[in-house]
Design an enzyme around this catalytic site. Sequence first.
Site, PDB file in Angstrom:
ATOM      1  N   HIS A 156      -6.835  73.512  -6.864  1.00  0.00           N
ATOM      2  CA  HIS A 156      -6.969  73.757  -5.427  1.00  0.00           C
ATOM      3  C   HIS A 156      -8.296  74.479  -5.222  1.00  0.00           C
ATOM      4  O   HIS A 156      -8.361  75.547  -4.623  1.00  0.00           O
ATOM      5  CB  HIS A 156      -5.779  74.556  -4.879  1.00  0.00           C
ATOM      6  CG  HIS A 156      -5.148  73.898  -3.691  1.00  0.00           C
ATOM      7  ND1 HIS A 156      -4.721  74.564  -2.578  1.00  0.00           N
ATOM      8  CD2 HIS A 156      -4.899  72.591  -3.421  1.00  0.00           C
ATOM      9  CE1 HIS A 156      -4.228  73.714  -1.689  1.00  0.00           C
ATOM     10  NE2 HIS A 156      -4.322  72.503  -2.190  1.00  0.00           N
ATOM     11  N   HIS A 178      -9.616  62.093  -4.750  1.00  0.00           N
ATOM     12  CA  HIS A 178      -8.481  63.000  -4.927  1.00  0.00           C
ATOM     13  C   HIS A 178      -7.166  62.234  -5.074  1.00  0.00           C
ATOM     14  O   HIS A 178      -6.305  62.615  -5.850  1.00  0.00           O
ATOM     15  CB  HIS A 178      -8.420  63.946  -3.723  1.00  0.00           C
ATOM     16  CG  HIS A 178      -7.586  65.159  -3.954  1.00  0.00           C
ATOM     17  ND1 HIS A 178      -7.917  66.121  -4.867  1.00  0.00           N
ATOM     18  CD2 HIS A 178      -6.423  65.564  -3.384  1.00  0.00           C
ATOM     19  CE1 HIS A 178      -6.998  67.071  -4.851  1.00  0.00           C
ATOM     20  NE2 HIS A 178      -6.083  66.754  -3.970  1.00  0.00           N
TER      21      HIS A 178
END
EC number: 6.3.5.3
Length: 742
Positions: free
Chosen positions: A100, A54
Site C-alpha cells: 500500500h 495493479h
Amino acid sequence: MSLLLEPTPTMIKEEKLYREMGLTDEEFAMIEKILGRLPNYTETGIFSVMWSEHCSYKNSKPVLKKFPTEGKHVLQGPGEGAGIVDIGDGLAVAFKIESHNHPSAIEPYQGAATGVGGIIRDVFSMGARPIALLNSLRFGELTSPRVKYLFEHVVAGIAGYGNCVGIPTVGGEVQFDAAYEGNPLVNAMCVGIIRHEDIQRGIASGVGNTVMYVGAKTGRDGIHGATFASEELTEQSEAKRPAVQVGDPFMEKLLLEACLEVVKSDALVGIQDMGAAGLTSSSAEMASKGGFGIEMNLDLVPQREAGMTPYEMMLSESQERMLLVVKQGREQEIYELFAKYGLEAKAIGKVTDDKMLRLYFRGEVVAEIPVDALAKDAPVYHKPSKEPAYYREFQAMEPYVPAVSNYEETLLSLLAQPTIASKEWVYQQYDYMVRTNTVVAPGSDAAVLRIRGTNKALAMTTDCNSRYIYLDPETGGKIAVAEAARNIVCSGAKPLAITDCLNFGNPEKPEIFWQLEKAVDGMSEVCRVLGTPVISGNVSLYNETNGEAIYPTPVIGMVGLVEDIRHITTQAFQQAGDLIYVIGEAKQEFGGSELQKLLEGRIFGKAPEIDLATEAKRQQELLTAIQAGVVASAHDIAEGGFAVALAECVMSTNGLGAKVTVDGDITSQLFSETQSRFIVSVKKENQEKFEKLVEAKLIGEVTNDGTLLVERASGEVVIQLSVEQMRSVWKGAIPCLLKSKA
C-alpha cells in the site's frame, strides 16, 4: 458528476480523455474492437482499472511466470486471495503480502491502516482465520522531518488497525535509505490457519445464483486507487488525497467473524474481497474464473453518499466490503447470518451464462463488457530490458576495503544506524500477544506462533536487503530468499513457501525492467534449490518520485513449520558456559554493507556472493542439529556482519556476555556481510553431538559478566564493551532521532 454531465463516448475518444485514466491510444483502440463500438464513460473507467498494472500485472506477467509455484504441500498457488500450504493434521496455512505504498506516501495513517485491512480480507476470503500480521517498511533517512512524519504515522496506522481488529502484529522489518525519501514502502503480510475442508475460492458459478454485497456502504473514497498505484508519484500526487481510502477496523472484525461462519455453509458458492478496483474487479474476476457472466443492478448497491453514478460505484475502493455468490433460494439464511453480526447482506445481481459483465442503473444498461476481456485476456506487454550503466561500472570496480581503526566505536556506530538499531519503538505500539499464541515475540530472527490443538508452531518473517539488489539484482534476489529461509531455520522451523511483494520503479524504463527480470531470476533459482514455492504475491511498480526510482525491493514473506514446539529456538544466548560457534567463513565483502554506508555515505561495488549449494547444506545441517535438541540459540549473520549479530545475541539476554576469539583480517571478520553464516550457542554436554552434525568453528563461550569481549588469539583485545552500553545505544537510536530537530 451526474450521468448527464459525463463525457460522451465520442468526446472520450476525440479529446483522448481515456489517457487521464491511464489508458494508452493502443489500448483504447483495443477496447473499441472488443466492444464493436465506442465505450461510454463507465465502461472506459472499468477497463482502465482492470487493465492497470495493479490489477492486470500487464507489465510483470511474463516475468512472474518464471516463479516455481507448485509443490507437494501447495493447496492453492497464485491467483486467489492468498496462497495455501498443507501443514498436516488436516490443517493448512494461508498467507499473502501486499503493498500500500502510494496511498501511504500521501496519507500515511489511513494508507497503512487500509493496507492492513485489505490483506486481512484476502486471507479470510479464503476461509482462513487470520492469526498474525507482519510488515516490511522502507523510508528515507530518519533525519528528515517529512520522513519522521511518514514513519510515525505509518506505524500508528498499522497499530491502530491491527490492534482494533484483534490480530497480533508479530514481526517485520524497517529500513531507512535516501532512495525511499519521496516514496516510502508499506508492505503488509497476513498469515491465517484453515482446515482443508473450509477452503473457499473467488469463483462465480451456477446460472441464476445470487450475487450478494456484504459489509460497509460504498462511498467516493478510493476511486481510481488502482490507477493511482500504477503511476509515478509527482508534486501533483498530493491532490490525489481523495484516492486514499478510510478504514474501519471494528467493521472488519464483524465482517471477519461473519465470513468465517458463512464459509462453513454449503449455501456459499464463492467469495472475494472488494480490493483494488472494488466492485469491478471482484465481479469481473469471479465471473471470469468461473467461466460465467454477472449482471448487477447498481440501484441496489448500499451507498453512503447521495447521487453516486455507476462510474463512481464501480470504481470506489471503500473498505470492508465483500462480494459473495450464494445458491439461488438460500439467500434468507445468509441474510440472517450476517444480521446476527449487525451487517447487511444485499442481493445486487445474479450469475448469467453469457460471460458478460452487465450493469443496470435506473432501468437502463450502463455497461456491457465481456468478463474475460477485463480479467484473463487483459493485454500483456513484454517490455524492453537493458543493463544499466551503473551496474557495469559497479561490476568493474576493485573490491572496496574499508579503513577501520577503532573497532569498538565502529560497532557502536553501526548499532546506532536506524536500519540496524532496535525496532522496539515500532513494535511496542503493536499488540503482538493478543490471542496468546505468540511464542517468539518481535525482535528475534522470526516470529513464532503455536498452532492450538497441536504440538506444532509456525515461524514467519519478512526480508529483503534492497541495497544488494540495487548493486546486483540477480545476486540480491537470491540473497533475499536465502536470508528469509535462514531466519526461519534459526527459529527451529523448516521453510515451507514464500509470498513476495515486488516493489520496483517504472517498468517502462528498460533499466528498471532489467532489475525486475534479474531479481526474479535470482529469487526463482533459490526457491527451487530450497524447495520453497511462490504461492502468492503482489507487484508494485512505478515507485518513483519526480523521476527517481526507489532501490529495487522484492520483499520476501516466508512461513516455516516447527514440527515440535520443543524445537523453537531464538537468537538469545541461554546460559553462561555455553559454547559459541560460527558457521561459515568471512570474506572481504563490503559492497552494499552497513559499514560502507556508514563510512562512505553511499553504496557501490559488488554485492556479496552467494553459493546456493553451500547455503542449502548449512541450513539443513543447522535445522537437523536444532531438531536433535543440541542447539541452545541460533542467529543469522546479516546487516552489520558478525560483530552486530554477536551483539544482538548478548543484548537479547539478561546480564549474559560473551568472550570470543577472531583472527585474520579483523575488519572482515567483524563487519563483512559474507552470506550463509550463523552464530550458534551449544551446551558443553552437546558439543560432540553438535560437531558431528554441523560444520562449524568453535570461537568462544557465553559468560555471565555482561561484557562483550573480542580478542585475537594472542590475547590482544579488539572489542571490550559492556552489554548495557551497547543496548542503550541500540535501543535509543530511533527514539533519539525522532526527538531531534533536523
